[in-house]
Design an enzyme around this catalytic site. Structure first.
Site, mmCIF file in Angstrom:
data_model
loop_
_atom_site.group_PDB
_atom_site.id
_atom_site.type_symbol
_atom_site.label_atom_id
_atom_site.label_comp_id
_atom_site.label_asym_id
_atom_site.label_seq_id
_atom_site.Cartn_x
_atom_site.Cartn_y
_atom_site.Cartn_z
ATOM 1 C CE LYS A 94 82.285 -6.467 -12.387
ATOM 2 N NZ LYS A 94 83.363 -5.762 -11.651
ATOM 3 C CG HIS A 133 93.001 -2.349 -14.373
ATOM 4 N ND1 HIS A 133 93.685 -3.459 -13.917
ATOM 5 C CD2 HIS A 133 91.707 -2.743 -14.485
ATOM 6 C CE1 HIS A 133 92.852 -4.469 -13.755
ATOM 7 N NE2 HIS A 133 91.644 -4.058 -14.088
#
Length: 335
Positions: free
Chosen positions: A202, A277
């Protein structure tokens, strides 16, 4: 067909010169200006693959995976010039005119996440992310859809080279993470799919934002993957949640950031922790990152390793096909 406006295009139109649309403003308990911790904190663990004492590496990696779920790797063996070429091709893609990027857009309604786009729709708070992205598989060859590999700029050569190099790092990670659990070296890799593990790259693109105090590039989450291997650029933004605090990740040029994902947490029966995160954005600079998610094949079943389960340590997770786990998590269904 619904036309999705990309965040980069919105920024380029100057409609966000002084503020941002309300759909990007996070609730107060998520806003970076309020929730980021700025006091003295320990740095995220750094692991040197060049350390000749492999027992020290294994111990440090296991400790980091138990306590943090994340660590940075230096002297990992991937040539710096290859990482720089990977970053250059990514930047050049997002510098293309909008209509040229849209050639690689994720088809509406497609079951796969591959392709160029922005997160369509809003989260449970009705909010959008300050980010665009490009997803494409880079390994194994049988899973690659070359339609999503940009031809301008040409990315085939750098993707192929990077896939070969990152696979070496991944094999080392799996081996040492297994040994950190006092298991045979190949156990975690086989438990996550073996040679059929898919490498999904990605490219995240976070444009400058006039109100970085109010929004997020990506809200808090753990990765679906077994492991995520991430290359950042020099603009900070990755934050980790530890001990009730959102902590900034320090940038180390040429390093790799390793996330423990959900599948390793499951395989280890909770001994290793998937890292929670999120990503913040910058007022003046574009942040980019290149994570590679190591995912089991869709039909592959992942569950706690039998070696780690006994009457004193019952299984904490039920075995599931990866496609079913992904569906449940992405639709917030109970697992």
């Amino acid at each position: 067909m619904e036309v999705v406006e990309r965040v980069q295009a919105m920024v380029s139109s100057s409609r966000t010169k002084d503020n941002i649309p309300i759909e990007f403003i996070r609730p107060e308990d998520e806003q970076p200006a309020i929730t980021t911790f700025h006091g003295p904190i320990p740095d995220i663990p750094i692991i040197d693959f060049g350390d000749p004492n492999h027992e020290n590496i294994i111990r440090s990696m296991a400790d980091a995976s138990r306590e943090w779920g994340i660590f940075q790797v230096v002297n990992h063996g991937i040539p710096l010039d290859l990482i720089q070429r990977l970053q250059l091709v990514g930047r050049e893609f997002f510098d293309l005119p909008q209509e040229k990027k849209e050639v690689y857009a994720k088809p509406p309604g497609a079951p796969s996440i591959e392709g160029y786009g922005s997160k369509v729709g809003r989260d449970v708070n009705g909010k959008k992310n300050w980010a665009d992205h490009l997803f494409h598989r880079i390994w194994p060859p049988t899973s690659i859809n070359y339609h999503f590999w940009p031809k301008t700029p040409p990315c085939s050569k750098v993707n192929e080279e990077y896939a070969q190099e990152v696979r070496k790092v991944v094999d080392t990670l799996f081996r040492w993470l297994s040994m950190g659990l006092e298991l045979e070296a190949d156990v975690l890799k086989q438990g996550a799919g073996g040679e059929e593990i898919e490498y999904m790259m990605k490219i995240n693109y976070y444009p400058p934002c006039p109100r970085p105090d109010l929004t997020l590039g990506v809200p808090s989450h753990t990765d679906l993957s077994a492991i995520t291997v991430l290359v950042p650029n020099e603009v900070p933004g990755l934050q980790v949640f530890k001990d009730g605090l959102w902590i900034n990740t320090k940038y180390i040029p040429g390093s790799l950031i390793i996330h423990i994902g959900d599948q390793i947490e499951i395989l280890s029966n909770g001994k290793y922790k998937a890292v929670l995160h999120r990503t913040t954005v910058d007022k003046e600079r574009t942040r980019m990152s290149w994570p590679v998610f190591l995912e089991p094949p869709a039909e592959f079943v992942v569950g706690p390793l039998p070696q780690l389960v006994d009457p004193q340590n019952p299984p904490k997770y039920k075995p599931m096909k990866f496609k079913d786990y992904s569906y449940c998590k992405l639709t917030s269904s109970p697992k």
